[in-house]
Design an enzyme around this catalytic site. Structure first.
Site, PDB file in Angstrom:
ATOM      1  N   ASP A  77       0.891  -1.167   0.000  1.00  0.00           N
ATOM      2  CA  ASP A  77       0.000   0.000   0.000  1.00  0.00           C
ATOM      3  C   ASP A  77       0.929   1.217   0.000  1.00  0.00           C
ATOM      4  O   ASP A  77       1.428   1.662   1.036  1.00  0.00           O
ATOM      5  CB  ASP A  77      -0.894  -0.015   1.247  1.00  0.00           C
ATOM      6  CG  ASP A  77      -1.849   1.171   1.285  1.00  0.00           C
ATOM      7  OD1 ASP A  77      -1.545   2.205   0.636  1.00  0.00           O
ATOM      8  OD2 ASP A  77      -2.882   1.073   1.954  1.00  0.00           O
ATOM      9  N   GLY A 104       3.896  -1.610  17.471  1.00  0.00           N
ATOM     10  CA  GLY A 104       3.387  -2.573  16.489  1.00  0.00           C
ATOM     11  C   GLY A 104       4.256  -2.534  15.253  1.00  0.00           C
ATOM     12  O   GLY A 104       3.844  -2.061  14.200  1.00  0.00           O
ATOM     13  N   GLU A 170       1.640   2.644  13.049  1.00  0.00           N
ATOM     14  CA  GLU A 170       0.593   2.559  12.037  1.00  0.00           C
ATOM     15  C   GLU A 170      -0.461   1.659  12.646  1.00  0.00           C
ATOM     16  O   GLU A 170      -0.380   0.441  12.569  1.00  0.00           O
ATOM     17  CB  GLU A 170       1.162   1.999  10.728  1.00  0.00           C
ATOM     18  CG  GLU A 170       0.252   2.271   9.555  1.00  0.00           C
ATOM     19  CD  GLU A 170      -0.926   1.321   9.483  1.00  0.00           C
ATOM     20  OE1 GLU A 170      -1.943   1.591  10.179  1.00  0.00           O
ATOM     21  OE2 GLU A 170      -0.838   0.338   8.745  1.00  0.00           O
ATOM     22  N   GLU A 179     -10.393  -2.725  15.342  1.00  0.00           N
ATOM     23  CA  GLU A 179      -9.246  -3.373  15.985  1.00  0.00           C
ATOM     24  C   GLU A 179      -8.793  -2.654  17.246  1.00  0.00           C
ATOM     25  O   GLU A 179      -8.067  -3.206  18.051  1.00  0.00           O
ATOM     26  CB  GLU A 179      -8.023  -3.493  15.059  1.00  0.00           C
ATOM     27  CG  GLU A 179      -8.210  -4.452  13.944  1.00  0.00           C
ATOM     28  CD  GLU A 179      -6.936  -4.611  13.147  1.00  0.00           C
ATOM     29  OE1 GLU A 179      -5.892  -4.898  13.737  1.00  0.00           O
ATOM     30  OE2 GLU A 179      -7.003  -4.438  11.928  1.00  0.00           O
ATOM     31  N   HIS A 319      -5.441   0.184   1.083  1.00  0.00           N
ATOM     32  CA  HIS A 319      -6.003  -1.110   1.475  1.00  0.00           C
ATOM     33  C   HIS A 319      -7.146  -0.936   2.473  1.00  0.00           C
ATOM     34  O   HIS A 319      -7.878  -1.882   2.736  1.00  0.00           O
ATOM     35  CB  HIS A 319      -4.919  -2.039   2.033  1.00  0.00           C
ATOM     36  CG  HIS A 319      -4.468  -1.676   3.392  1.00  0.00           C
ATOM     37  ND1 HIS A 319      -3.558  -0.664   3.641  1.00  0.00           N
ATOM     38  CD2 HIS A 319      -4.824  -2.153   4.600  1.00  0.00           C
ATOM     39  CE1 HIS A 319      -3.370  -0.562   4.922  1.00  0.00           C
ATOM     40  NE2 HIS A 319      -4.120  -1.450   5.538  1.00  0.00           N
TER      41      HIS A 319
HETATM   42  N1  SAH Z   1       4.435  -0.979  11.610  1.00  0.00           N
HETATM   43  C1  SAH Z   1       4.214  -2.026  10.628  1.00  0.00           C
HETATM   44  C2  SAH Z   1       3.023  -2.910  10.974  1.00  0.00           C
HETATM   45  C3  SAH Z   1       1.706  -2.191  11.151  1.00  0.00           C
HETATM   46  S1  SAH Z   1       0.355  -3.308  11.464  1.00  0.00           S
HETATM   47  C4  SAH Z   1       4.036  -1.391   9.270  1.00  0.00           C
HETATM   48  O1  SAH Z   1       3.810  -0.189   9.221  1.00  0.00           O
HETATM   49  O2  SAH Z   1       4.105  -2.084   8.261  1.00  0.00           O
HETATM   50  C5  SAH Z   1       0.219  -3.238  13.209  1.00  0.00           C
HETATM   51  C6  SAH Z   1       1.130  -4.206  13.935  1.00  0.00           C
HETATM   52  O3  SAH Z   1       0.928  -3.994  15.307  1.00  0.00           O
HETATM   53  C7  SAH Z   1       0.820  -5.670  13.689  1.00  0.00           C
HETATM   54  O4  SAH Z   1       1.989  -6.335  13.255  1.00  0.00           O
HETATM   55  C8  SAH Z   1       0.348  -6.212  15.033  1.00  0.00           C
HETATM   56  O5  SAH Z   1       0.758  -7.538  15.305  1.00  0.00           O
HETATM   57  C9  SAH Z   1       0.990  -5.229  16.001  1.00  0.00           C
HETATM   58  N2  SAH Z   1       0.272  -5.046  17.274  1.00  0.00           N
HETATM   59  C10 SAH Z   1      -1.064  -4.844  17.443  1.00  0.00           C
HETATM   60  N3  SAH Z   1      -1.364  -4.698  18.744  1.00  0.00           N
HETATM   61  C11 SAH Z   1      -0.185  -4.797  19.414  1.00  0.00           C
HETATM   62  C12 SAH Z   1       0.168  -4.728  20.797  1.00  0.00           C
HETATM   63  N4  SAH Z   1      -0.764  -4.520  21.726  1.00  0.00           N
HETATM   64  N5  SAH Z   1       1.463  -4.893  21.138  1.00  0.00           N
HETATM   65  C13 SAH Z   1       2.415  -5.125  20.191  1.00  0.00           C
HETATM   66  N6  SAH Z   1       2.148  -5.181  18.872  1.00  0.00           N
HETATM   67  C14 SAH Z   1       0.869  -5.023  18.479  1.00  0.00           C
END
Ligand code: SAH
Length: 379
Positions: A77, A104, A170, A179, A319
């Site tokens: 994306d 995350g 993100e 979510e 997306h």
């Molecule tokens: N920063 C990356 C992924 C974004 S998606 C990018 O920009 O490509 C969000 C990510 O956060 C996912 O991989 C998910 O597993 C993670 N995530 C969601 N809740 C979380 C939490 N409470 N603690 C740690 N990671 C988390």
């Protein structure tokens, strides 16, 4: 964070088995790319061949972010990822010699951008199995001394430092709030961000408008009234209650748009994720209205020149697509007539990853006089 996300969220509902509760089944989400759809669908309990030696199919089923497919979709994306890259590379002054927390981290892409921009140290927190890949990626690219990947939930890990200067994340889901990862970002902010620290992005804006959507409503909703001669309208009710994530054509928009909620990520509290906001939408032409439609914009106002992106139908598709909320009644609206209403959004009490959306609205028009309340549940 991802129809994605059929994908950002297609894990099973059993929260106890979800290491980081990345979301629940979002079956309605349409996937444009058939190949992606197949890949996503194939991550099921019955599909062991996909799975590597150390993980079982259940790991992937219950934690969609452990599989690379969802990260591929997010990385590809370009609107999303390029915007973050521009924010970081064009604003090195925000990162130079700063301690950064990536909430995350997924594959670690944002941490790598920050490290390349001169961050003193980056803590990349990721709860899914993807954290192992992020560690390897960091090493392969020679950033092991700058980026520390921490595998675990943000809410449960210990950071080796008391404070960070910058938080980047993100976290946005469908309809912005699906979510509920925003609460994780707010938790990290309150625990680790220094006074006057920077949070990226720092503003998220949710918009609402209405659309003409006869054809698709027929296909997705009315379909259930007569299925090969049988009445399956009990499913129609369920279909109506689920917001549909899909792209909407600009030409379908019937009324003005309204910015229904602005979230200031650096100031807000977790309670602000629930809200009721009034709206007033003015018809731009004579038409029929079949649905409300929502989208969001994200802003990085701390940049030297403000950077933002939109998931609306006037911008390049992302997306996240748009979110369509069908109306029970078709509205026959005349140009300049006004729909008044309120929208309430709140996380489900039992499962906070699910969203409850209520819209009450009134149209006192020449051809339609309607006053109604509609409930939707995103899960
Ligand atoms: N920063 C990356 C992924 C974004 S998606 C990018 O920009 O490509 C969000 C990510 O956060 C996912 O991989 C998910 O597993 C993670 N995530 C969601 N809740 C979380 C939490 N409470 N603690 C740690 N990671 C988390």
């Amino acid at each position: 964070m991802m129809g994605r996300r059929k994908s950002k969220a297609f894990a099973q509902e059993n929260q106890s088995l979800v290491p980081c509760s990345s979301g629940t089944e979002s079956a309605r989400v349409e996937v444009e790319d058939e190949a992606m759809e197949e890949r996503v669908e194939s991550v099921s309990l019955d599909d062991s061949p996909l799975i590597g030696a150390e993980n079982t199919s259940a790991d992937y089923y219950f934690d969609s972010y452990s599989h690379f497919g969802i990260h591929e979709e997010m990385l590809k994306d370009v609107v999303r990822t390029k915007t973050y890259q521009n924010v970081i590379y064009q604003n090195k002054f925000l990162f130079k010699n700063k301690v950064v927390l990536d909430v995350g981290a997924g594959t670690g892409i944002l941490s790598l951008f920050c490290a390349k921009a001169g961050a003193k140290h980056v803590y990349a927190v990721e709860c899914s199995q993807m954290a192992d890949m992020a560690k390897e990626i960091v090493q392969t690219n020679g950033y092991s001394d700058v980026i520390t990947v921490l595998k675990g939930k943000v809410e449960e890990i210990e950071l080796p430092v008391a404070h960070v200067d910058v938080i980047i994340s993100e976290w946005m889901g469908y309809f912005l709030l699906f979510e509920n990862m925003l609460n994780t970002v707010l938790y990290a902010r309150d625990k680790w961000l220094i006074n006057n620290g920077i949070i990226l992005p720092d503003k998220a804006l949710l918009y609402l408008t209405t659309i003409e959507d006869a054809e698709y409503k027929e296909d997705k909703i009315e379909f259930w009234n007569d299925v090969y001669g049988f009445d399956m309208s009990c499913i129609r009710k369920q279909a109506m209650a689920e917001p549909l994530v899909d792209t909407v054509d600009l030409k379908q928009i019937v009324t003005s748009d309204i910015m229904i909620k602005m979230m200031d990520i650096s100031e807000m509290t977790s309670g602000d994720v629930s809200f009721t906001a009034p709206f007033k939408l003015v018809a731009e032409r004579n038409d029929f209205i079949h649905a409300f439609m929502a989208y969001f914009n994200v802003q990085f106002t701390q940049c030297h020149r403000e950077i933002s992106f939109s998931t609306g139908p006037r911008s390049k598709a992302t997306h996240w697509k748009q979110t369509v909320l069908y109306l029970d009644e078709v509205l026959t609206i005349c140009k300049d007539e006004v729909i008044y209403g309120n929208m309430t959004v709140e996380p489900n009490k039992k499962n906070p990853r699910d969203l409850e959306i209520t819209i009450d609205y009134t149209l006192n028009g020449k051809r339609s006089q309607v006053s109604s309340t509609q409930h939707y549940k995103m899960r």
